[in-house]
Design an enzyme around this catalytic site. Structure first.
Site, short mmCIF file in Angstrom:
data_model
loop_
_atom_site.label_atom_id
_atom_site.label_comp_id
_atom_site.label_asym_id
_atom_site.label_seq_id
_atom_site.Cartn_x
_atom_site.Cartn_y
_atom_site.Cartn_z
N HIS A 87 -4.88 15.64 -27.93
CA HIS A 87 -4.55 14.78 -27.20
C HIS A 87 -3.45 12.74 -26.68
O HIS A 87 -3.80 13.19 -27.93
CB HIS A 87 -6.10 13.82 -25.76
CG HIS A 87 -6.23 12.97 -24.78
ND1 HIS A 87 -5.63 13.39 -23.55
CD2 HIS A 87 -6.25 11.65 -24.63
CE1 HIS A 87 -5.35 12.79 -22.71
NE2 HIS A 87 -6.29 11.66 -22.69
N SER A 88 -2.93 13.19 -26.06
CA SER A 88 -1.64 11.65 -25.97
C SER A 88 -0.96 12.48 -27.47
O SER A 88 -0.61 13.52 -27.50
CB SER A 88 -2.71 10.66 -26.07
OG SER A 88 -1.37 10.13 -25.77
N MET A 89 -0.75 11.74 -28.10
CA MET A 89 -0.86 10.82 -29.67
C MET A 89 -0.98 12.67 -30.57
O MET A 89 -0.33 12.93 -31.05
CB MET A 89 -0.94 10.18 -30.41
CG MET A 89 -0.42 10.66 -31.85
SD MET A 89 -0.98 8.98 -33.09
CE MET A 89 -1.32 9.70 -35.00
#
Length: 247
Positions: free
Chosen positions: A89-91
């Site tokens: 998730h995200s990074m």
């Protein structure tokens, strides 16, 4: 196989496959505690714990993406006796993508990569958050609305997590993905329709980073839409694993 890098909150030793979760910048393995519970016992869930937070608070964050990816890949190799699915998730999506490439180089093809809340690797990063001051980082956290409000209100706790957050952003923002590299495994991209920092059009470009199948799903919510859609996302994971293993 005890490792500070890997948390296994709901072990499922009889599960035929494993899923590896990669947290967002500044995040920790515990952010996937509920997801691990939702998927067990059908899937054996591992969550990556980066240095510089929680039980690894005394360690320096790894501020170089290639180093981080190499360390994680080495830690995961003993777990490749069963097929792996990667979920970031995200990074964490960027880290999971690079780990998937590294695993494939080693002859381990994941069942798939779930890229959540993240633009495709080919989309240039416009922000340089690792260079801003602490106040600007805190404003960014509030913009994302993904950090517990009690943490944002507690100055001492906040100062404890900022070094890890800054280190994660430095690893992410100083890394340039190698152009032209594609995964041999499928990619499933997920995003929120009201994410303040991720454009769904940029998420759709993940299709260019795999030679296998690609699917995208947009869910209601902001950057941390996963919190409100855990049952839906868990079902997406189960269905993907079932369909991929059947093939």
């Amino acid at each position: 196989m005890n490792s500070p890098w890997i948390k296994r909150y709901h072990p499922a030793p009889q599960a035929p496959t494993r899923l590896v979760f990669f947290p967002h910048a500044g995040g920790s393995a515990t952010s996937f505690f509920a997801a691990a519970k939702a998927l067990s016992p059908e899937v054996d869930v591992l969550a990556i714990q980066y240095p510089g937070r929680q039980d690894r608070l005394a360690e320096r964050p790894v501020e170089d993406m290639r180093t981080l990816v190499g360390l994680i890949t080495d830690e995961l190799m003993p777990w490749t006796d069963r097929p792996l699915t990667l979920f970031g998730h995200s990074m964490g999506s960027s880290v999971a993508y690079e780990v998937a490439l590294r695993l494939e180089e080693k002859g381990v093809r994941p069942l798939g990569l779930f890229a959540s809340g993240r633009s495709a690797p080919s989309v240039p990063l416009s922000r340089r958050l690792h260079l801003v001051d602490d106040d600007a980082l805190v404003r960014h956290l509030r913009e994302l609305s993904g950090t517990d409000s009690q943490l944002l209100a507690d100055e001492s706790l906040l100062r404890m997590v900022l070094p890890a957050l800054r280190g994660d952003y430095r690893a992410l923002e100083t890394h340039t993905p190698e152009p032209g590299r594609t995964l041999a495994c499928p990619v499933v991209a997920l995003c929120g329709d009201a994410d303040p920092v991720v454009d769904p059009d940029d998420v759709a470009l993940w299709e260019r980073h795999t030679s296998a199948s690609f699917r995208m799903r947009v869910l209601a919510g902001g950057h941390f839409f996963l919190d409100a859609h855990l049952p839906v996302v868990a079902q997406e994971v189960r269905e993907h694993i079932a369909a991929t293993t059947a093939r």
